[in-house]
Design an enzyme around this catalytic site. Structure first.
Site, PDB file in Angstrom:
ATOM      1  N   HIS A  22     -15.831   1.432  -3.750  1.00 42.60           N
ATOM      2  CA  HIS A  22     -14.400   1.347  -3.475  1.00 42.60           C
ATOM      3  C   HIS A  22     -14.043   0.068  -2.726  1.00 42.60           C
ATOM      4  O   HIS A  22     -12.873  -0.286  -2.636  1.00 42.60           O
ATOM      5  CB  HIS A  22     -13.965   2.572  -2.680  1.00 42.60           C
ATOM      6  CG  HIS A  22     -12.506   2.843  -2.747  1.00 42.60           C
ATOM      7  ND1 HIS A  22     -11.830   3.055  -3.930  1.00 42.60           N
ATOM      8  CD2 HIS A  22     -11.549   2.936  -1.763  1.00 42.60           C
ATOM      9  CE1 HIS A  22     -10.544   3.271  -3.693  1.00 42.60           C
ATOM     10  NE2 HIS A  22     -10.356   3.204  -2.388  1.00 42.60           N
ATOM     11  N   TYR A  61       0.838  -1.201   0.000  1.00 45.16           N
ATOM     12  CA  TYR A  61       0.000   0.000   0.000  1.00 45.16           C
ATOM     13  C   TYR A  61       0.875   1.255   0.000  1.00 45.16           C
ATOM     14  O   TYR A  61       0.970   1.959  -0.973  1.00 45.16           O
ATOM     15  CB  TYR A  61      -0.960  -0.011   1.189  1.00 45.16           C
ATOM     16  CG  TYR A  61      -1.951   1.133   1.157  1.00 45.16           C
ATOM     17  CD1 TYR A  61      -3.069   1.063   0.340  1.00 45.16           C
ATOM     18  CD2 TYR A  61      -1.763   2.272   1.928  1.00 45.16           C
ATOM     19  CE1 TYR A  61      -3.989   2.114   0.286  1.00 45.16           C
ATOM     20  CE2 TYR A  61      -2.677   3.323   1.883  1.00 45.16           C
ATOM     21  CZ  TYR A  61      -3.778   3.242   1.067  1.00 45.16           C
ATOM     22  OH  TYR A  61      -4.668   4.288   1.011  1.00 45.16           O
ATOM     23  N   ASP A 102     -17.785   3.551  -7.653  1.00 46.01           N
ATOM     24  CA  ASP A 102     -16.678   3.999  -6.812  1.00 46.01           C
ATOM     25  C   ASP A 102     -16.601   5.515  -6.883  1.00 46.01           C
ATOM     26  O   ASP A 102     -16.127   6.081  -7.866  1.00 46.01           O
ATOM     27  CB  ASP A 102     -15.364   3.368  -7.292  1.00 46.01           C
ATOM     28  CG  ASP A 102     -14.217   3.638  -6.322  1.00 46.01           C
ATOM     29  OD1 ASP A 102     -14.384   4.487  -5.425  1.00 46.01           O
ATOM     30  OD2 ASP A 102     -13.156   2.998  -6.465  1.00 46.01           O
ATOM     31  N   SER A 150      -6.435   0.958  -4.405  1.00 41.19           N
ATOM     32  CA  SER A 150      -6.548   2.380  -4.119  1.00 41.19           C
ATOM     33  C   SER A 150      -5.170   3.032  -4.272  1.00 41.19           C
ATOM     34  O   SER A 150      -4.585   2.999  -5.351  1.00 41.19           O
ATOM     35  CB  SER A 150      -7.146   2.591  -2.726  1.00 41.19           C
ATOM     36  OG  SER A 150      -7.558   3.915  -2.548  1.00 41.19           O
TER      37      SER A 150
END
Length: 697
Positions: A663, A465, A628, A545
């Site tokens: 999302h 991430y 999203d 993301s």
């Protein structure tokens, strides 16, 4: 390999426009800008989505492991799951899923030993089960329930109120709430945050400005709600309200983005009507984080990173004319993850090399005891109020589904409340941690999980991430477990940009330092190959993301390292991310595209703008969803169109676009299983992971 799956794909044609802008002296081509339009209202984009999905579905149908993964994920998900219990009055509230229910119903019971009854079952709210129960908060005496409804995965919430005894809605309904707390003021009303109603057709794309806090009195229409706080001169500020557990104080936290820095104001609710809901500044200036924990009488306890990059706990007397903050728990090398007051104790959880540890303190900061968590994993919960004799917490790890425990604050004894009964033996899996050097020599922690009988190099799925101060910690995932059950290795790299080691770790991976994030992830892949964890052609990478941005950037910079990739709901256009919905908040981590220095950094790694023709890219599956409104799907649409148009090799570069999903949160179980099977079968095929596997159980 199947001849069908290995055959080069004929992608649907995508119109290429001549859109070019001059930005800081550089011509920036944006030929697929038309794909930014809302798929729900733009017929041209909808046609493109349908054509892309048809090609992707036809391809996924050829993959040999798809059915096996679908069955295995369902099997690993099919166990009774409980959420953390919360006690209000004599009632306990918690979610419970029998295993494969699309949404988790909310239950209530009187006392610890009382019979449970279903209070809300969102499974009947929509035919496709895509309408979810998002957040919920009982009133102080447990007689009412304030809850929020999430439809189709959107960030917008509809707030409603339920009478707990009768199970009937009261008729109260709030629209256009987003990024809101649910904070009762007594039993007759609540505070919430909302944005102005968007212009027609802009629900899922318009920038989110001018958030305000309102008070809603039960039994009145939303049009009569009282605006408690707003900043019309500073529309970029967001505002969030909480109420102390004794109901005496309300706290308004104001921020300008995603950074851990805020202003803090307090309302004395006992004087609210007489004072006109007057707010008193407690902390001014957006320099540091000040998070209220709770009050004991007039004394407020807070978590702050002021003069403490790994956080400390402080207290302040709200009755004093001038606030004086006194340290209660000093900062340590390990960051404080969360803190709560339960009974007459502080319960504090820390991160030690990205895994949880928890400790109990007296209210004056004196250490009382460690909480034995039983292994390497993640703890959450510890909710409650001053005076409560108990708290509940959840513990999970890569090889252990979430278990719920009750902690007696007086004795320190933990007893099981809900232990999952899943046919899985944790002892059959290795959960380890290594520390590898990044490009600049920084040591990066990485968890590695596999079956114990997998002793040779095996195809490996690397996840990362690296942003927004978010810490990745051990947790159970049925989808990841299916990959491991198939004989694959799962690796989680705690790269810079996250919060695993506090503010310095975050700062080292954002703004002008963002390249460190990609270097850390690349170094993880290189380490896995060099040390015989993965096979020569068996490295898959995945992120969602901000992690989707990570995957896109790494594919551009090191396509030779990676053998298969999945980029989920990624931020792919770094020059326009701040133009939609919540994107404007992200400038804290990414910088401003409108500022030349920031633009140059963003331009250097933007996935959409740095795709290279003439280079073989690995097999790539992009995933997004039509609803999203956090990272709008146009990011993924444009990136995929550019990748398909480039001379990027013969391996597939596909996009999977879910309908009636957002999302990630609120996604029905059946959609999650189907998506997981598609992703894993794709990654398994292109990394050589054999499905069905040999060995294992």
């Amino acid at each position: 390999m199947s001849a069908t799956a290995a055959t080069p794909i004929a992608y649907p044609p995508t119109e290429r426009a001549d859109t070019v802008e001059m930005i800081f002296g550089e011509e920036i081509a944006d030929p697929y800008r038309w794909l930014e339009a809302d798929v729900r209202s733009d017929a041209k984009v909808a046609k493109w989505v349908a054509e892309q999905n048809a090609v992707t579905e036809a391809y996924l149908e050829t993959l040999p492991g798809r059915d096996w993964f679908k069955a295995r994920i369902a099997e690993r998900m099919d166990y009774e799951r409980f959420g953390l219990p919360h006690r209000y009055g004599s009632r306990y509230f918690y979610t419970r899923n029998t295993g494969l229910q699309n949404q988790s119903p909310l239950f209530v019971q009187d006392g610890l030993d009382g019979p449970r009854r279903a209070l809300l079952d969102p499974n009947g709210w929509a035919k496709d089960a895509a309408t979810a129960l998002s957040d919920w908060q009982p009133s102080p005496d447990g007689s009412k329930l304030l809850y929020s409804v999430q439809d189709g995965g959107t960030d917008w919430r509809i707030l409603k109120v339920l009478d707990v005894e009768s199970g009937e809605d009261t008729g109260d309904e709030i629209r256009w709430a987003k990024f809101t707390g649910l904070s009762w003021v007594g039993e007759e009303g609540f505070l919430y945050s909302r944005f102005p109603e968007p212009e027609e057709g802009q629900d899922f794309q318009a920038l989110n400005y001018s958030q305000a806090i309102y008070y809603h009195a039960l039994g009145t229409p939303q049009s009569e709600d009282r605006m408690v706080f707003s900043t019309p001169d500073f529309p970029e500020r967001g505002h969030y309200a909480t109420v102390s557990d004794d109901g005496r104080w309300a706290f308004v936290t104001s921020s300008t983005g995603t950074d851990s820095r805020n202003e803090l104001q307090v309302i004395d609710l006992s004087q609210a009507e007489q004072s006109g809901w007057a707010l008193r500044p407690l902390v001014t200036g957006f320099d540091n984080e000040w998070t209220p924990i709770d009050t004991v009488g007039s004394v407020l306890y807070l978590k702050t990173n002021t003069d403490a990059p790994t956080y400390r706990l402080v207290k302040v007397d709200l009755a004093a004319d001038v606030p004086v903050f006194e340290t209660v728990v000093e900062a340590r090398a390990e960051p404080i993850d969360s803190a709560s007051i339960v009974g007459d104790k502080l319960v504090v959880s820390y991160l030690k090399d990205a895994a949880s540890r928890a400790e109990v303190f007296a209210l004056d900061g004196t250490p009382v005891r460690q909480i034995d968590l039983g292994g390497l994993g993640t703890v959450s919960g510890f909710g409650g109020r001053p005076g409560d004799p108990e708290t509940f917490y959840a513990f999970s790890s890569f090889n252990q589904p979430t278990a719920i425990y009750r902690l007696d604050l007086a004795s320190g004894e933990s007893t099981p409340f809900a232990i999952p009964k899943l046919a899985l033996d944790p002892a059959k899996y290795d959960v380890g941690q290594v520390f590898y050097p990044s490009k600049d020599g920084t040591k990066i922690p990485m968890f590695i999980v596999k079956r114990k009988d997998v002793t040779a190099p095996a195809p490996t799925l690397l996840y990362g991430y690296g942003g927004f101060d978010v810490s990745l910690t051990p947790g159970f995932s049925a989808t990841r477990m299916a990959w491991i059950d198939a004989g694959g290795v799962f690796a989680l790299a705690n790269i810079r940009g996250g919060g695993e080691y506090g503010k310095a770790w975050h700062d080292a991976g954002r703004l002008a330092n963002k390249q460190n994030v990609f270097d850390d992830f690349v170094a993880a892949g290189e380490w896995l190959k060099a040390n015989g964890v993965t096979t020569k052609d068996g490295l898959a990478i995945e992120g969602g993301s901000n992690g989707g941005l990570l995957v896109g950037a790494v594919l551009n910079q090191r396509p030779d390292l990676v053998d298969a990739a999945r980029a989920a709901v990624g931020v792919m256009d770094m020059l326009r991310f701040d133009r939609w919905t919540a994107g404007r908040y992200w400038v804290d981590d990414y910088g401003y595209p409108s500022k030349e220095a920031d633009f140059k950094v963003l331009r250097s790694y933007s996935p959409y703008h740095n795709i290279r023709s003439g280079i073989d890219y690995p097999a790539t599956l992009v995933t997004t969803a039509d609803t999203d409104d956090r990272v709008v799907p146009g990011h993924s649409f444009k990136y995929t169109a550019a990748l398909q148009a480039a001379d990027a090799g013969d391996e597939p570069h596909l996009i999977r676009i879910e309908t009636r999903a957002g999302h990630g949160s609120g996604k029905p179980t059946d959609k999650a299983i189907a998506e997981g099977a598609d992703v894993l079968s794709f990654l398994a095929y292109w990394t050589g992971l054999k499905v069905p596997p040999t060995g294992g159980d």
